[in-house]
Scaffold this active site. Structure first.
Site, PDB file in Angstrom:
ATOM      1  N   PRO A   2      37.453  34.399  44.679  1.00 50.36           N
ATOM      2  CA  PRO A   2      38.756  34.095  44.117  1.00 50.36           C
ATOM      3  C   PRO A   2      39.308  32.775  44.614  1.00 50.36           C
ATOM      4  O   PRO A   2      39.439  32.557  45.814  1.00 50.36           O
ATOM      5  CB  PRO A   2      39.633  35.229  44.632  1.00 50.36           C
ATOM      6  CG  PRO A   2      38.908  35.764  45.831  1.00 50.36           C
ATOM      7  CD  PRO A   2      37.612  35.084  45.952  1.00 50.36           C
ATOM      8  N   GLU A   3      39.642  31.940  43.693  1.00 49.06           N
ATOM      9  CA  GLU A   3      40.386  30.722  43.990  1.00 49.06           C
ATOM     10  C   GLU A   3      41.758  30.912  43.351  1.00 49.06           C
ATOM     11  O   GLU A   3      42.069  31.995  42.868  1.00 49.06           O
ATOM     12  CB  GLU A   3      39.638  29.506  43.432  1.00 49.06           C
ATOM     13  CG  GLU A   3      38.196  29.440  43.926  1.00 49.06           C
ATOM     14  CD  GLU A   3      37.418  28.232  43.411  1.00 49.06           C
ATOM     15  OE1 GLU A   3      38.041  27.185  43.158  1.00 49.06           O
ATOM     16  OE2 GLU A   3      36.201  28.340  43.253  1.00 49.06           O
TER      17      GLU A   3
END
Length: 281
Positions: A2-3
């Site tokens: 996840p960014e």
DNA sequence: AGCTGTACCTGCAGGC
DNA sequence: TGCCTGCAGGTACAGC
């Protein structure tokens, strides 16, 4: 996984369904999920709390609880926060924690690689979490101006490592750094302080645009990432260089290469992102 | 200050 | 089929 776009999507997909819910109890299956909290005290303190707000800062998810407490979640590589309206849904193998709400619904934290972290803190205790209190500018906030980026790139370090540094810009990760640099025509190993004003201006726009487009696509699912509803994102269909090694560049047909920069697999077009190139793209 | 390697974990793909 | 190696969206830390 996840960014920023993925974390933002998780927040958006669970926000409306967890807001104002009261936590009846919490089950922690993997105690190292709580590096800064004693397990027993965590379970005791979170019990009975009501979720009054949910927000994102960098890649952290922040649940504002009543009693001036915050549950702060970092998904790291494979963490998933999944809302389960139906408590009968079977619990999958890598479920590290479950929040049980008083109405029978649940919020589950599933994390194959077990790097994810939970912290239960008061706002004035953020300094206890390395990485949280040192976060840099939010790239989608108005504070992230071209002037701000110009200031950040003054340092003599390579541009990819600078963009990955959460103390500089909060929320960029390996995928979106590679995509932003490709869109701007900047070689990932360029020295940050060698960028021209034109390049910095274009990079600023491209960082914002790629993040916004990815959010609009509910993030990028390479493997593990899911929204808070359990759905995949679809920005992976719109990536131009990340994961495209060996494939032709969409701009020039040159073969995309993969190298190692700042310890991370790095994808770029050797023609569009020349080492000595200054303002082409 | 910046860079490198290592560590935290599990699973998967590729080579033999 | 199985074993081994390397790699993965993140980040903290030690040491140079």
């Amino acid at each position: 996984m996840p960014e920023l776009p993925e974390v933002e999507t998780v927040c958006r997909t669970i926000r409306s369904v967890v807001l104002n819910k009261q936590i009846a109890s919490c089950q922690v299956n993997y105690p190292r999920l709580l590096p800064k909290n004693d397990l027993d005290q965590f379970v005791r303190d979170i019990q009975g709390r009501v979720i009054v707000d949910l927000k994102r800062r960098g890649k952290y998810i922040i649940f504002d609880l009543d009693s001036d407490l915050q549950l702060i979640v970092h998904l790291r590589m494979t963490g998933q926060l999944l809302f389960c309206p139906d408590s009968n849904e079977s619990v999958t193998k890598h479920t590290s924690a479950i929040l049980y709400f008083t109405d029978g619904s649940q919020l589950r934290f599933v994390d194959q690689r077990k790097f994810g972290t939970f912290y239960l803190l008061r706002p004035e205790q953020w300094h206890r979490v390395t990485g949280l209190h040192t976060l840099g500018v939010e790239p989608l906030a108005k504070e992230f101006t071209v002037e701000k980026l110009k200031e950040l790139v003054k340092r003599p370090r390579n541009i990819k490592s600078l963009l990955l540094d959460q103390k500089c810009i909060a929320g960029l990760g390996n995928i979106y750094v590679d995509e932003s640099l490709f869109r701007t025509g900047i070689h990932p190993q360029r020295q940050a302080n060698s960028l021209t004003d034109t390049e910095i201006t274009k990079l600023h726009v491209n960082i914002i645009q790629v993040l916004q487009e990815a959010i609009a696509s509910q993030g990028t699912t390479i493997k593990d990432y899911r929204t808070g509803s359990g759905d995949t994102g679809y920005f992976q269909n719109k990536l131009l260089v990340y994961g495209k090694a060996g494939e032709p560049c969409v701009n020039c047909n040159q073969i995309i290469e993969k190298i190692r920069v700042a310890g991370r697999g790095t994808h770029y077009c050797p023609n569009c992102q020349r080492w000595d190139q200054e303002c082409e793209a």
